[in-house]
Design a protein around this motif. Sequence first.
Motif, PDB file in Angstrom:
ATOM      1  N   MET A  70       0.818  -1.210   0.000  1.00  0.00           N
ATOM      2  CA  MET A  70       0.000   0.000   0.000  1.00  0.00           C
ATOM      3  C   MET A  70       0.855   1.264   0.000  1.00  0.00           C
ATOM      4  N   HIS A  71       0.222   2.376  -0.291  1.00  0.00           N
ATOM      5  CA  HIS A  71       0.870   3.681  -0.206  1.00  0.00           C
ATOM      6  C   HIS A  71       1.472   3.842   1.191  1.00  0.00           C
ATOM      7  N   GLN A  72       2.707   4.222   1.267  1.00  0.00           N
ATOM      8  CA  GLN A  72       3.487   4.380   2.500  1.00  0.00           C
ATOM      9  C   GLN A  72       3.875   3.040   3.127  1.00  0.00           C
ATOM     10  N   GLY A  73       3.529   1.927   2.468  1.00  0.00           N
ATOM     11  CA  GLY A  73       3.927   0.617   2.960  1.00  0.00           C
ATOM     12  C   GLY A  73       5.394   0.342   2.668  1.00  0.00           C
ATOM     13  N   VAL A  74       5.889  -0.754   3.227  1.00  0.00           N
ATOM     14  CA  VAL A  74       7.322  -1.045   3.203  1.00  0.00           C
ATOM     15  C   VAL A  74       7.578  -2.459   2.679  1.00  0.00           C
ATOM     16  N   LEU A  75       8.629  -2.574   1.885  1.00  0.00           N
ATOM     17  CA  LEU A  75       9.161  -3.873   1.476  1.00  0.00           C
ATOM     18  C   LEU A  75      10.500  -4.073   2.164  1.00  0.00           C
ATOM     19  N   ILE A  76      10.663  -5.199   2.819  1.00  0.00           N
ATOM     20  CA  ILE A  76      11.945  -5.595   3.415  1.00  0.00           C
ATOM     21  C   ILE A  76      12.330  -6.904   2.745  1.00  0.00           C
ATOM     22  N   TYR A  77      13.444  -6.891   2.030  1.00  0.00           N
ATOM     23  CA  TYR A  77      13.841  -8.058   1.238  1.00  0.00           C
ATOM     24  C   TYR A  77      15.318  -8.325   1.465  1.00  0.00           C
ATOM     25  N   GLU A  78      15.645  -9.570   1.782  1.00  0.00           N
ATOM     26  CA  GLU A  78      17.043  -9.986   1.954  1.00  0.00           C
ATOM     27  C   GLU A  78      17.198 -11.410   1.462  1.00  0.00           C
ATOM     28  N   THR A  79      18.206 -11.614   0.623  1.00  0.00           N
ATOM     29  CA  THR A  79      18.524 -12.973   0.198  1.00  0.00           C
ATOM     30  C   THR A  79      19.965 -13.038  -0.281  1.00  0.00           C
ATOM     31  N   PHE A  80      20.362 -14.199  -0.705  1.00  0.00           N
ATOM     32  CA  PHE A  80      21.756 -14.438  -1.078  1.00  0.00           C
ATOM     33  C   PHE A  80      22.100 -13.774  -2.407  1.00  0.00           C
ATOM     34  N   ALA A  81      23.361 -13.407  -2.541  1.00  0.00           N
ATOM     35  CA  ALA A  81      23.817 -12.692  -3.735  1.00  0.00           C
ATOM     36  C   ALA A  81      25.055 -13.362  -4.322  1.00  0.00           C
ATOM     37  N   VAL A 131      28.223 -11.073   5.351  1.00  0.00           N
ATOM     38  CA  VAL A 131      27.730 -11.154   6.730  1.00  0.00           C
ATOM     39  C   VAL A 131      28.330 -12.408   7.355  1.00  0.00           C
ATOM     40  N   ASN A 132      28.489 -12.405   8.658  1.00  0.00           N
ATOM     41  CA  ASN A 132      29.001 -13.612   9.315  1.00  0.00           C
ATOM     42  C   ASN A 132      28.002 -14.226  10.282  1.00  0.00           C
ATOM     43  N   GLN A 133      26.824 -13.631  10.405  1.00  0.00           N
ATOM     44  CA  GLN A 133      25.783 -14.171  11.275  1.00  0.00           C
ATOM     45  C   GLN A 133      24.510 -14.378  10.464  1.00  0.00           C
ATOM     46  N   PRO A 141      28.571 -17.380   7.609  1.00  0.00           N
ATOM     47  CA  PRO A 141      29.159 -16.559   6.544  1.00  0.00           C
ATOM     48  C   PRO A 141      28.381 -16.675   5.228  1.00  0.00           C
ATOM     49  N   ALA A 142      28.126 -15.515   4.626  1.00  0.00           N
ATOM     50  CA  ALA A 142      27.363 -15.480   3.370  1.00  0.00           C
ATOM     51  C   ALA A 142      27.538 -14.113   2.716  1.00  0.00           C
ATOM     52  N   ILE A 143      27.200 -14.055   1.441  1.00  0.00           N
ATOM     53  CA  ILE A 143      27.081 -12.796   0.724  1.00  0.00           C
ATOM     54  C   ILE A 143      25.584 -12.568   0.524  1.00  0.00           C
ATOM     55  N   VAL A 144      25.089 -11.447   1.007  1.00  0.00           N
ATOM     56  CA  VAL A 144      23.665 -11.156   0.918  1.00  0.00           C
ATOM     57  C   VAL A 144      23.439  -9.769   0.328  1.00  0.00           C
ATOM     58  N   GLN A 145      22.213  -9.580  -0.106  1.00  0.00           N
ATOM     59  CA  GLN A 145      21.759  -8.276  -0.549  1.00  0.00           C
ATOM     60  C   GLN A 145      20.481  -7.987   0.225  1.00  0.00           C
ATOM     61  N   ARG A 146      20.368  -6.746   0.726  1.00  0.00           N
ATOM     62  CA  ARG A 146      19.214  -6.348   1.526  1.00  0.00           C
ATOM     63  C   ARG A 146      18.699  -5.009   1.016  1.00  0.00           C
ATOM     64  N   ILE A 147      17.383  -4.856   1.087  1.00  0.00           N
ATOM     65  CA  ILE A 147      16.806  -3.561   0.737  1.00  0.00           C
ATOM     66  C   ILE A 147      15.567  -3.320   1.592  1.00  0.00           C
ATOM     67  N   CYS A 148      15.353  -2.070   1.908  1.00  0.00           N
ATOM     68  CA  CYS A 148      14.114  -1.630   2.546  1.00  0.00           C
ATOM     69  C   CYS A 148      13.601  -0.468   1.703  1.00  0.00           C
ATOM     70  N   VAL A 149      12.380  -0.601   1.213  1.00  0.00           N
ATOM     71  CA  VAL A 149      11.794   0.355   0.276  1.00  0.00           C
ATOM     72  C   VAL A 149      10.437   0.799   0.797  1.00  0.00           C
ATOM     73  N   ARG A 150      10.182   2.107   0.731  1.00  0.00           N
ATOM     74  CA  ARG A 150       8.842   2.619   1.032  1.00  0.00           C
ATOM     75  C   ARG A 150       8.149   2.962  -0.290  1.00  0.00           C
ATOM     76  N   LYS A 151       6.931   2.497  -0.423  1.00  0.00           N
ATOM     77  CA  LYS A 151       6.137   2.811  -1.604  1.00  0.00           C
ATOM     78  C   LYS A 151       5.463   4.155  -1.372  1.00  0.00           C
ATOM     79  N   LEU A 152       5.703   5.080  -2.279  1.00  0.00           N
ATOM     80  CA  LEU A 152       5.230   6.447  -2.065  1.00  0.00           C
ATOM     81  C   LEU A 152       3.867   6.734  -2.649  1.00  0.00           C
TER      82      LEU A 152
END
Length: 169
Positions: free
Chosen positions: A93-104, A149-151, A154-165
Amino acid sequence: MTEIPRAAGPVLDLACGSGRHSRLLKEAGYEVWAVDQRADLLDMLRPLGIRCFELDLETADFVWPFADYQFAAIVVTNYLHRPLMPKILESIMHQGVLIYETFAAGNEQFGRPRNPDFLLAENELLNHFVFTQQQSGRQQCLGFEHGFVNQPSPAIVQRICVRKLRSQE
């Protein structure tokens, strides 16, 4: 969690696994919907008041069942199925948030996944959710990381937090 609008609607935990994020969000007072393909994992979440959906998100005939819903937030961790990315963004929704993290890419040196089909390319989350023109509106990147990251291990990750405007009318 302070970025997730309160009392604005449910939070969707997509491919929730054992429900670590579902539990945390529920304890914080959010209405939580959890999706996973494993009924046994969802059965542990139902008694907590979490609405559960047993879905295989990757079948050839899969239809996104949340097209008529708007979520205050969607959380995705340790899961990648690129065909869902547009649907995920449309469902916030408008002003809602996506939090996404996974391996890269680069995670091959640390373990699974190693298959490039299951590893994000450099800046891929930014490209999918921020930089490209989305039919569902425009987004603000609140945070982005790509690296080691090590917790918990150990891994390589990509993370994003996005607000839908906003959504296009």
